[in-house]
Structure formats: structure tokens, C-alpha cells
Design a protein around this motif. Sequence first.
Motif, PDB file in Angstrom:
ATOM      1  N   ASP A  70      -4.060   6.458   2.176  1.00  0.00           N
ATOM      2  CA  ASP A  70      -3.797   5.741   0.933  1.00  0.00           C
ATOM      3  C   ASP A  70      -3.567   6.751  -0.190  1.00  0.00           C
ATOM      4  OD1 ASP A  70      -3.916   4.289  -1.382  1.00  0.00           O
ATOM      5  OD2 ASP A  70      -5.630   3.067  -0.756  1.00  0.00           O
ATOM      6  N   LEU A 102       0.874  -1.165   0.000  1.00  0.00           N
ATOM      7  CA  LEU A 102       0.000   0.000   0.000  1.00  0.00           C
ATOM      8  C   LEU A 102       0.913   1.217   0.000  1.00  0.00           C
ATOM      9  CD1 LEU A 102      -3.044   0.625   0.333  1.00  0.00           C
ATOM     10  CD2 LEU A 102      -2.654   0.728   2.786  1.00  0.00           C
ATOM     11  N   VAL A 159       1.388   4.995   0.847  1.00  0.00           N
ATOM     12  CA  VAL A 159       0.718   5.830   1.841  1.00  0.00           C
ATOM     13  C   VAL A 159       1.409   7.184   1.948  1.00  0.00           C
ATOM     14  CG1 VAL A 159       0.223   5.994   4.304  1.00  0.00           C
ATOM     15  CG2 VAL A 159       0.013   3.809   3.170  1.00  0.00           C
ATOM     16  N   THR A 179       0.252  -4.379   4.023  1.00  0.00           N
ATOM     17  CA  THR A 179      -1.005  -4.373   4.770  1.00  0.00           C
ATOM     18  C   THR A 179      -0.943  -5.308   5.978  1.00  0.00           C
ATOM     19  OG1 THR A 179      -1.870  -5.966   3.168  1.00  0.00           O
ATOM     20  CG2 THR A 179      -2.521  -3.676   2.878  1.00  0.00           C
TER      21      THR A 179
END
Length: 153
Positions: free
Chosen positions: A20, A5, A7, A101
Motif C-alpha cells: 500500500d 488502492l 500500490v 480491493t
Amino acid sequence: MGQELKVIVFKLGSEEYGIDVDKVETIERILPITRVPKTYAFVKGVVNLRGVVIPVIDLRGRFGLPETEPTDQTRIIIVNVEDMQVGFIVDSANDVIDLDTDVIDTPPEVVGGIKAKYLDGVARISDDRLLIMLNLSEVLNKSEIIQLEGIEA
């Protein structure tokens, strides 16, 4: 292995938060904000960003943290929530990181004084670094979005 992810990391006080990257449109320096009457105190007003009028929220105020005067580090993070652009005022935004994650845990009831419903989880990046993941749709819940859409009109 969980998913990767990307970020955006930003700060409110000493705590670090993550959003995100897919939900972030742009990050701007502080812009002139036009006050709007009859809104929540944490709604600072609207900014005109390249011809688009965008409501701006002070995240400190939203979370019931003491609000501070803007500094050179202050940023407005423009996010897309449910087809609507909203700006979040944050103390600083200076980092994009890749997060697995798997390192995101369920948030405890309260983190940094913020209720768990506003949070997606807490990611432990290193032994001494926690990243609080925001749940954007709760940060802007439906009734507030309706009010904010009234601002844009």
C-alpha cells in the motif's frame, strides 16, 4: 466495487509484490549499509537516510528465498510500520498501480514459497499477472521490531 488502492509494485525473483502506497515513505537506490552484530541474518544492518538511522531487512532472506548480490535494479523501499521506519531490500521497484480491493483474494497457504501469514492476499491484475500483497505487520512481527528498535538506539 471495492475501494481503489494505490500500490507500489516490487519484485523478488520472478514474483511481483505489492505494498500500500500509504505505508511507503520513499524508494532509494542501494545505500551503504552498516552491519549490526547479534541480529537476525536477514537484518542487513542500518542505513543513514538524510540523518535518520533506519534498519534494513533483506526481504529475500526474510522469506527464506536465496539472497542475491545487489544490481542496478536493487532498491530499498522505506516503509512505515507501527511508527517505525524500516528499509526492505527488493530486486526492483518500478511501478505504482491502482488496484480495486475486489480483485484481492485470500492468499493460499504458500505463494512463491512464502507462508500465508506474511501475505494480505493475492491480486489478479490480468490473466497472467498476479500481485502478492504483503502484510507488513507480520513481515515485521513484534519481537523483531523490538530487536530492531534496539538497533536504532
